[in-house]
Enzyme design. Structure first.
Site, PDB file in Angstrom:
ATOM      1  N   GLY A 125       1.091  -1.488   0.624  1.00 51.96           N
ATOM      2  CA  GLY A 125      -0.369  -0.151   0.146  1.00 51.96           C
ATOM      3  C   GLY A 125       0.837   1.279  -0.197  1.00 51.96           C
ATOM      4  CD  GLU A 163      -3.122  -5.725  -9.180  1.00 52.01           C
ATOM      5  OE1 GLU A 163      -2.252  -6.143  -9.380  1.00 52.01           O
ATOM      6  OE2 GLU A 163      -3.748  -3.953  -8.545  1.00 52.01           O
ATOM      7  CG  ASP A 175       2.157  -0.277 -11.069  1.00 51.88           C
ATOM      8  OD1 ASP A 175       3.211   0.753 -11.387  1.00 51.88           O
ATOM      9  OD2 ASP A 175       1.237  -0.664 -10.646  1.00 51.88           O
TER      10      ASP A 175
HETATM   11  C1  GLA Z   1      -0.736   2.504 -10.827  1.00 55.18           C
HETATM   12  C2  GLA Z   1      -0.870   1.056 -11.540  1.00 55.18           C
HETATM   13  C3  GLA Z   1      -0.349   1.732 -12.523  1.00 55.18           C
HETATM   14  C4  GLA Z   1      -0.514   3.584 -12.998  1.00 55.18           C
HETATM   15  C5  GLA Z   1       0.105   4.175 -11.852  1.00 55.18           C
HETATM   16  C6  GLA Z   1      -0.341   5.617 -12.088  1.00 55.18           C
HETATM   17  O1  GLA Z   1       0.721   2.130 -10.167  1.00 55.18           O
HETATM   18  O2  GLA Z   1      -0.307   0.600 -11.725  1.00 55.18           O
HETATM   19  O3  GLA Z   1      -0.292   0.880 -13.677  1.00 55.18           O
HETATM   20  O4  GLA Z   1      -1.292   3.809 -13.594  1.00 55.18           O
HETATM   21  O5  GLA Z   1      -1.025   4.067 -10.653  1.00 55.18           O
HETATM   22  O6  GLA Z   1       0.409   6.211 -13.110  1.00 55.18           O
END
Ligand code: GLA
Length: 390
Positions: A125, A163, A175
């Site tokens: 988180g 996800e 990510d």
């Molecule tokens: C989260 C999402 C990413 C991206 C960021 C904001 O981490 O998993 O894909 O959109 O927010 O940049």
């Protein structure tokens, strides 16, 4: 992380009452220098994998059962392959199950039962993509054990789908891409439309990446995140009625927003204006980085924070407090909230010699102002997903 392959092996053997030597895969969390909420708008991002990671120790089973153990929580979970589906509130198994489920779509391969032990030092988180780290570790481990020979970028997409399908967050690709594709001492300049990417060296003389964790868990994050996506899509649909070639906010200019969105859809306008500006800002920031103009890069990070807070509305008072505290301090080159928002960390580029002093001042001041502890990490940039033991 302070855990060795032999320690993980013995934890695995104990957990599953086995004598097997498991495959161990490490997959890191990530930072993002600039380019926030741009990935699902087919823009650019500038992330890097860090020295905090999830570790999965795994071996295949003879039967059709998946047995999971979360070492850090001392929790277990078991399910049969033919019952594979997202589970209710318990979150951590979903990341592993979602990743495993992707192998049911890989032709000519049969997903097999497996034992997996998970441990991680990516704070949960905190906006450092602890979930992407687990998804990527799982996909990579299964790809190895099932000999499916899937290339890395395809594995990134599988982890992202995990996800979407099992955690219900319609995340972009940043990510998982950063976790899987990271390269030591480099940031990844990723075009989220074509998935073309280049590694840009990121070894800043005398400057470190300092992450300050608000310890506000981003509980609003998944629902608000999906709402932001919808708002961006709405802007695209409105403009498409006039310019059919527009596919995403990547194709949109400020002039188009002014002409077609501003008057009738003020909120959608505000959101999409931030994205259009942020896509441009990242491209300019990459030039700053290549030219070594850190103060220009830093200013853009502050501008990104301002936009995320006042236009995209994904900040919170604790994140804003941290940015206000460091803004204007000579030793902090640039700072902004990072990741999806509503809590988690700020990323700060700080002169190495002054980090201690900054922390000495900001930690008690934050705690006094918010009644929350402030945690901090000095992140180094490391390789992406890799095998630790085979
Ligand atoms: C989260 C999402 C990413 C991206 C960021 C904001 O981490 O998993 O894909 O959109 O927010 O940049």
């Amino acid at each position: 992380m302070n855990i060795t392959a032999s320690k993980l092996t013995s934890l695995f053997q104990e957990a599953f009452n086995s004598t097997e030597t498991p495959l161990i895969v490490r997959s890191p969390g990530r930072v993002n220098i600039i380019g926030e909420h741009t990935d699902y708008n087919e823009g650019f991002v500038l992330p890097a994998a860090i020295d905090k990671a999830a570790y999965i120790a795994m071996s295949l089973r003879e039967d059709d059962e998946i047995h999971l153990m979360a070492q850090d929580l001392n929790e277990r979970f078991t399910i049969r392959l033919n019952e594979l589906k997202p589970i209710g509130d318990v979150s951590w198994p979903n990341y592993i199950l979602g990743a495993a489920a992707q192998f049911q779509h890989v032709s000519a391969t049969q997903l097999k039962g497996f034992n997996a032990l998970l441990t991680s030092d990516v704070p949960i988180g905190a906006g450092l993509s602890s979930s992407a780290a687990v998804e990527c570790a799982t996909v990579f481990a299964l790809n190895t054990l099932l000999s499916t020979d899937i290339d890395r970028v395809s594995m990134v997409k599988m982890a992202q789908k995990a996800e979407h399908e099992y955690a219900g967050v319609l995340c972009g690709i940043m990510d998982q891409f950063a976790s899987m594709m990271g390269k030591k001492d480099h940031v990844i300049q990723l075009d989220c439309r074509s998935l073309d990417y280049t590694y840009v060296p990121f070894q800043l003389e005398g400057i470190k990446v300092v992450l300050l964790n608000t310890n506000v868990k981003h509980s609003l994050a998944s629902s608000e995140y999906n709402t932001r996506r919808q708002e961006c899509n709405e802007a695209v649909s409105i403009i498409q009625q006039h310019i059919s070639s527009v596919q995403s906010l990547r194709d949109v200019t400020e002039a188009m927003l002014n002409q077609y969105v501003q008057n009738d859809h003020p909120l959608v306008y505000q959101r999409s204006l931030f994205i259009v500006q942020e896509i441009q800002r990242l491209q300019d920031a990459c030039i700053d980085l290549r030219e070594g103009n850190l103060s220009a890069l830093g200013k853009k990070m502050y501008a990104t924070h301002h936009g995320l807070s006042t236009m995209y509305d994904v900040s919170c008072k604790e994140l804003d407090w941290l940015i206000q505290f460091v803004a204007g301090r000579e030793e902090v080159i640039g700072a902004r909230m990072m990741g999806g928002g509503f809590g988690g960390c700020t990323i700060n580029l700080v002169k190495e010699d002054d980090i201690d002093l900054l922390l000495k001042e900001i930690v008690p001041a934050y705690e006094a102002a918010t009644d929350l502890p402030l945690s901090y990490y000095i992140a180094s940039i490391e390789n992406g997903t890799e095998i630790v033991q085979h």
